[in-house]
Design a protein around this motif. Structure first.
Motif, PDB file in Angstrom:
ATOM      1  N   THR A 105       1.569  12.117  -4.830  1.00 21.23           N
ATOM      2  CA  THR A 105       2.481  12.902  -5.661  1.00 21.23           C
ATOM      3  C   THR A 105       2.002  13.043  -7.098  1.00 21.23           C
ATOM      4  N   GLY A 106       0.990  12.273  -7.463  1.00 24.53           N
ATOM      5  CA  GLY A 106       0.484  12.332  -8.837  1.00 24.53           C
ATOM      6  C   GLY A 106       1.386  11.635  -9.839  1.00 24.53           C
ATOM      7  N   ALA A 120       0.813  -1.215   0.000  1.00 24.10           N
ATOM      8  CA  ALA A 120       0.000   0.000   0.000  1.00 24.10           C
ATOM      9  C   ALA A 120       0.849   1.269   0.000  1.00 24.10           C
ATOM     10  N   THR A 121       2.040   1.197   0.575  1.00 25.30           N
ATOM     11  CA  THR A 121       2.875   2.400   0.698  1.00 25.30           C
ATOM     12  C   THR A 121       3.220   3.029  -0.647  1.00 25.30           C
ATOM     13  N   PRO A 122       3.750   2.286  -1.629  1.00 23.38           N
ATOM     14  CA  PRO A 122       4.038   2.930  -2.916  1.00 23.38           C
ATOM     15  C   PRO A 122       2.776   3.469  -3.597  1.00 23.38           C
ATOM     16  N   ARG A 123       1.664   2.785  -3.396  1.00 21.13           N
ATOM     17  CA  ARG A 123       0.402   3.248  -3.973  1.00 21.13           C
ATOM     18  C   ARG A 123       0.010   4.599  -3.369  1.00 21.13           C
ATOM     19  N   LYS A 124       0.141   4.734  -2.058  1.00 23.78           N
ATOM     20  CA  LYS A 124      -0.196   5.997  -1.383  1.00 23.78           C
ATOM     21  C   LYS A 124       0.736   7.120  -1.813  1.00 23.78           C
ATOM     22  N   ILE A 125       2.026   6.814  -1.921  1.00 24.51           N
ATOM     23  CA  ILE A 125       2.987   7.829  -2.370  1.00 24.51           C
ATOM     24  C   ILE A 125       2.655   8.263  -3.794  1.00 24.51           C
ATOM     25  N   ALA A 126       2.359   7.317  -4.658  1.00 21.90           N
ATOM     26  CA  ALA A 126       2.012   7.639  -6.044  1.00 21.90           C
ATOM     27  C   ALA A 126       0.771   8.518  -6.110  1.00 21.90           C
ATOM     28  N   ARG A 177       2.736   4.609 -10.143  1.00 18.24           N
ATOM     29  CA  ARG A 177       3.330   3.738  -9.130  1.00 18.24           C
ATOM     30  C   ARG A 177       4.640   3.123  -9.615  1.00 18.24           C
ATOM     31  N   HIS A 178       4.721   2.769 -10.900  1.00 16.46           N
ATOM     32  CA  HIS A 178       5.972   2.185 -11.398  1.00 16.46           C
ATOM     33  C   HIS A 178       7.131   3.175 -11.294  1.00 16.46           C
ATOM     34  N   HIS A 179       6.839   4.470 -11.391  1.00 15.33           N
ATOM     35  CA  HIS A 179       7.878   5.492 -11.227  1.00 15.33           C
ATOM     36  C   HIS A 179       8.376   5.511  -9.782  1.00 15.33           C
ATOM     37  N   ILE A 180       7.456   5.443  -8.841  1.00 16.03           N
ATOM     38  CA  ILE A 180       7.807   5.413  -7.421  1.00 16.03           C
ATOM     39  C   ILE A 180       8.636   4.171  -7.114  1.00 16.03           C
ATOM     40  N   LEU A 181       8.232   3.032  -7.639  1.00 15.61           N
ATOM     41  CA  LEU A 181       8.978   1.800  -7.412  1.00 15.61           C
ATOM     42  C   LEU A 181      10.363   1.857  -8.052  1.00 15.61           C
ATOM     43  N   GLY A 182      10.484   2.525  -9.183  1.00 15.73           N
ATOM     44  CA  GLY A 182      11.782   2.698  -9.826  1.00 15.73           C
ATOM     45  C   GLY A 182      12.724   3.539  -8.983  1.00 15.73           C
ATOM     46  N   ILE A 183      12.191   4.590  -8.389  1.00 23.21           N
ATOM     47  CA  ILE A 183      12.991   5.433  -7.500  1.00 23.21           C
ATOM     48  C   ILE A 183      13.435   4.621  -6.287  1.00 23.21           C
TER      49      ILE A 183
END
Length: 55
Positions: A28-29, A19-25, A32-38
């Motif tokens: 931040t708009g 759930a954490t990467p989903r919430k961050i995505a 999710r794949h961008h957040i996971l890449g970071i």
């Protein structure tokens, strides 16, 4: 970013971890794949530090 083999881990990961990467995505708009890449880049760059701090 290079192409990597995808692995299914959702059945093994805790729901709050997923759930954490989903919430961050969402907040931040960004996709999710961008957040996971970071996150993956951070793991690669600071792997030794993370291992040392976990001791």
């Amino acid at each position: 970013m290079s192409s990597a083999a995808r692995e299914k881990f959702s059945s093994e990961a805790a729901p709050e971890v997923l759930a954490t990467p989903r919430k961050i995505a969402e907040s931040t708009g960004r996709p999710r794949h961008h957040i996971l890449g970071i996150f993956a880049q951070s793991l690669s760059e600071f792997d030794q530090l993370y291992h040392e701090s976990a001791k």
